[in-house]
Design a protein around this motif. Structure first.
Motif, PDB file in Angstrom:
ATOM      1  N   ASP A 438      38.130  47.973  48.251  1.00 19.06           N
ATOM      2  CA  ASP A 438      39.171  47.328  48.577  1.00 19.06           C
ATOM      3  C   ASP A 438      39.488  46.973  49.308  1.00 19.06           C
ATOM      4  O   ASP A 438      40.621  46.754  49.655  1.00 19.06           O
ATOM      5  N   SER A 521      42.088  49.858  41.240  1.00 19.22           N
ATOM      6  CA  SER A 521      41.072  49.930  42.337  1.00 19.22           C
ATOM      7  C   SER A 521      39.444  49.524  42.364  1.00 19.22           C
ATOM      8  O   SER A 521      39.139  50.005  41.622  1.00 19.22           O
ATOM      9  N   ALA A 529      46.211  50.668  42.262  1.00 18.06           N
ATOM     10  CA  ALA A 529      46.144  50.633  43.798  1.00 18.06           C
ATOM     11  C   ALA A 529      47.224  49.536  43.688  1.00 18.06           C
ATOM     12  O   ALA A 529      48.011  48.829  42.748  1.00 18.06           O
ATOM     13  N   LYS A 553      45.085  48.731  48.371  1.00 15.00           N
ATOM     14  CA  LYS A 553      43.175  47.204  48.148  1.00 15.00           C
ATOM     15  C   LYS A 553      44.347  46.062  48.734  1.00 15.00           C
ATOM     16  O   LYS A 553      45.091  45.635  49.128  1.00 15.00           O
TER      17      LYS A 553
END
Length: 594
Positions: A438, A521, A529, A553
C-alpha cells in the motif's frame, strides 16, 4: 607450508601486500563481467508487421548470434519468423497465446544467450479517417480547436466516444474539452472526423455533428458535451470501434450495452473494464478507486499553459498508465464482460485514468426533452485478451530492497515484539519483514496465512503497516496483492466512503495530494482502503497507515491532466508533434492530443 600460508596472506589480506617480495603494486582488479542483452527488451508488434531486434554486449564487439522464437530456430508462422539479422516478422493472423520470447544465442558458445519479450496485437486504426456512417471510438473534435501564433499552428482533438439519444435526436457524446474547447466553443461549432491532430491541423471536410450543449467545467462536476449528429454521417446503432468479437485479423465494431453499470458495483465485484479510443485503441483494466475526489489541470487554449484546476468529486479511477493516453479523452468506459457503460474518460497521468460516472453524465444532459440514453444494444463481451499489452499490468509486488535500513530496523523490532502472539493463530505460518504494497516506501510486518485466521489481522502494529499474504508460490514467495483481489461487499465500500468524505478535504489541503478515493488494500485485499493520490516529487505530511480503522494506500504519479498525459502507442497518421523545423516557407504545425 610456511610458503603457502605466506602467499595466501598476500593474496587475501591487504595489510600483507607490502611485505611480499618486490614491493610492487597490487594486481589490477578483474574486468567486470560482460552482460548480454537483446534490444528492445520488450515490444508490442501488430500482426503482419516487423520489429528489428539487436544483440548487445556491455563491452567488446557483439559476436555473431543465432535467433529463435519460443525456442524454435528462426521461428515459424505460428510464433513469428525472425531472420539472421534479427528482424522479427509477426504472425499474419492473431495467435493464441500472443506473447512470445525472442532469444539470441552466441554461435560459438551456446551457453551465452539473451532474450526479449514480444506481445502481438491487433492493429489500432482509431485515428484514421472513416467512411460514413462512422463508428464511435474514433479521432474527432471541434474543427476550430487550433491556435495560430506567427508561423506556428497548434491544433487539438480527442475521441468521439459514443452516441446519446434524447427526445428522438441523436448526439455524439465526448468531453467538454474535446467538443467545446474547455468552455470556449460556440453552439453549432462543426465537429469533424478525424480530428485536427490527424489531418495536419487542416479541418476535415467530413462534418459529422454540430456542438449542441456543454456542461460548464468549473461547476458541473463532469467534463462532457454533446453534438447533434448530421444525418447519414454516423452509424445509428451506436457501434464503437473494436468493441465486438475478434477474429484472426480484426476486432469488429459493436455498440455498447444500453444498460448502464454502477461504478461501485463494478468495483465491488472487481469486474474488468474496457475502452476504445483514438490513441491507444482497445485497452482493458480494473477500477483502482471509486467515489474519488481529484484535481485535474486544464490548459488555457490548445497548446497553452495550465490555466486552471478543476476539483471533481465522485470520480472513477482506472488502474494502469497504459490504459489510456492523450487523444483518448472522450472514450466511453464499459464493463469488459457485458459492455455496460461505466463512465466517460477525460484525464489521466502515468499511473491511472479518470472517468466521470455515466449516471452523472446522464443527469447533466437531462432536459425538458427527457433523460438521454446511451445508444446501444444487449450485453456482450469485449475482446480484452488481444490487447493485454495496453492493459494494467499485475504488480510483481513491492521490494524491500528499496527501503532504508532505519525503516527495516523499525519493522524488525515491531515484528520481534509481536510475532510470538501472532503465531498463536495456527493459520499464520510465518511472520517476516518486507515492503508494504500500500506504500512501497514503508516497511511492513508481512504475515503469511495458510487459511482463514481465527482472529482479525491488525491493520498496523505499533505504527507499522501489516501485509497479509494468502499462501505463496512453491518457493514461498508472496503473491501479488493485486492478483488476489476477489472484490468487496458493497457495505464495506459504503463504509469506506464515509471515511473518505470525512477526511478528503483535509488531506487535499496539501498541494502534493491530488486525489482521495476508495479502493482495495494491496496489503490485505480483503479490506477496503483510503486511496491517496500523491504527486511525485512533492513533499507532504506523513500519512498514517490507518485512518478511522481504514487502511491507507498511497499511489504516486505525475499531475492528473486533461491534455498531454501518457504516451501514444501509434503516431498520428499525418501530424505528429512539431513539423517544419527546417527552413521552409510553409507554416509550422503541431498537434496536441486530449
Amino acid at each position: 607450508m610456511r610458503r603457502t600460508l605466506f602467499l595466501l596472506g598476500c593474496l587475501t589480506s591487504i595489510p600483507f601486500v607490502a611485505a611480499c617480495g618486490g614491493g610492487g603494486t597490487p594486481p589490477p582488479p578483474p574486468p567486470p563481467p560482460v552482460t548480454l542483452s537483446v534490444i528492445p527488451a520488450s515490444s508490442s508488434v501488430t500482426i503482419g508487421t516487423t520489429q528489428l531486434f539487436t544483440f548487445s554486449v556491455s563491452s567488446g564487439v557483439p559476436p555473431a548470434v543465432n535467433w529463435s522464437v519460443n525456442g524454435v530456430p528462426g521461428g515459424n508462422a505460428t510464433v513469428g519468423i525472425i531472420d539472421t539479422s534479427g528482424l522479427y516478422h509477426s504472425p499474419a493472423t492473431f495467435p493464441t497465446p500472443n506473447t512470445f520470447t525472442v532469444t539470441a544465442t552466441e554461435q560459438t558458445d551456446a551457453t551465452k544467450t539473451a532474450s526479449a519479450s514480444v506481445i502481438v496485437t491487433y492493429p489500432n486504426d482509431n485515428n484514421l479517417s472513416q467512411t460514413n456512417p462512422i463508428k464511435m471510438g474514433t479521432s474527432g473534435g471541434n474543427s476550430t480547436d487550433s491556435v495560430v501564433s506567427g508561423t506556428t499552428t497548434t491544433c487539438c482533438s480527442g475521441t468521439l466516444g459514443s452516441l446519446l439519444s434524447r427526445g428522438g435526436v441523436t448526439y455524439i457524446l465526448s468531453n467538454n474539452h474535446v467538443l467545446d474547447k474547455s468552455d470556449k466553443g460556440a453552439v453549432n461549432d462543426p465537429i469533424t472526423q478525424p480530428g485536427l491532430v490527424d489531418t495536419k491541423c487542416q479541418p476535415s471536410a467530413d462534418i459529422v455533428a454540430h456542438l449542441t450543449e456543454a456542461a460548464p467545467l468549473p461547476t458541473s462536476n463532469v467534463d462532457a458535451a454533446i453534438a447533434q449528429a448530421v444525418a447519414g454521417t454516423v452509424d445509428t446503432t451506436g457501434a464503437i470501434l473494436d468493441l465486438g468479437a475478434a477474429n484472426g485479423t480484426t476486432i469488429a465494431a459493436a455498440p455498447p450495452s444500453s444498460t448502464l453499470a454502477v461504478p461501485a458495483s463494478v468495483f465491488s465485484t472487481n469486474e474488468q473494464v474496457a475502452k476504445s479510443g483514438r490513441s491507444t485503441g482497445l485497452t482493458c483494466s480494473t477500477l483502482q478507486s471509486v467515489g474519488t475526489n481529484v484535481r485535474v489541470s486544464y490548459d488555457t487554449a490548445c497548446g497553452g499553459t495550465v490555466a486552471f484546476m478543476v476539483l471533481f468529486t465522485n470520480q472513477v479511477i482506472i488502474n494502469g498508465g497504459k490504459f489510456s493516453a492523450s487523444g483518448d479523452s472522450g472514450s466511453l468506459v464499459v464493463t469488459a464482460d457485458t459492455a455496460r457503460p461505466v463512465g466517460l474518460l477525460f484525464a489521466g497521468n502515468t499511473t491511472s485514468s479518470t472517468a466521470n460516472p455515466i449516471q452523472d453524465i446522464i443527469a447533466k444532459f437531462t432536459s425538458a426533452a427527457g433523460a438521454p440514453t446511451i445508444v446501444g444494444g444487449g450485453d456482450h463481451a469485449v475482446s480484452c485478451v488481444p490487447t493485454a499489452i495496453n492493459s494494467a499490468a499485475v504488480s510483481a509486488g513491492p521490494s524491500a530492497a528499496n527501503l532504508s535500513s532505519q525503516e527495516i530496523e523499525r519493522a524488525t523490532e515491531t515484528r520481534d515484539r509481536n510475532a510470538p502472539q501472532l503465531m498463536q493463530d495456527l493459520a499464520i505460518t510465518r511472520v517476516e519483514v518486507g515492503a508494504s504494497a500500500d506504500n512501497p516506501k514503508e516497511a511492513a510486518v508481512v504475515i503469511h496465512l495458510s487459511g482463514p485466521p481465527t482472529r482479525s489481522i491488525p491493520q498496523a502494529l505499533d505504527g507499522v503497516r501489516t501485509r497479509v499474504i494468502f499462501g505463496g508460490d512453491s518457493a514461498g514467495q508472496p503473491q501479488s496483492g493485486v492478483a488476489q483481489r476477489v472484490g468487496l461487499p458493497l457495505e464495506s465500500i459504503q463504509g469506506a466512503m464515509a471515511v473518505k468524505d470525512a477526511h478528503a478535504e483535509r488531506l487535499m489541503a496539501q498541494e502534493a495530494i491530488q486525489g482521495v478515493g476508495v479502493g482495495i488494500s494491496d496489503d490485505n485485499p480483503a479490506e477496503p482502503a483510503l486511496v491517496i493520490y500523491v504527486e511525485t516529487g512533492k513533499q507532504y505530511t506523513p500519512i498514517p497507515p490507518v485512518i478511522d480503522r481504514l487502511r491507507t494506500k498511497i499511489v504516486e504519479g505525475d499531475r492528473f491532466r486533461a491534455f498531454g498525459w501518457g504516451k501514444e502507442t501509434k503516431s498520428p497518421a499525418a501530424c505528429s508533434g512539431k513539423q517544419g523545423n527546417i527552413a521552409s516557407p510553409r507554416p509550422v504545425r503541431e498537434s496536441k492530443q486530449k
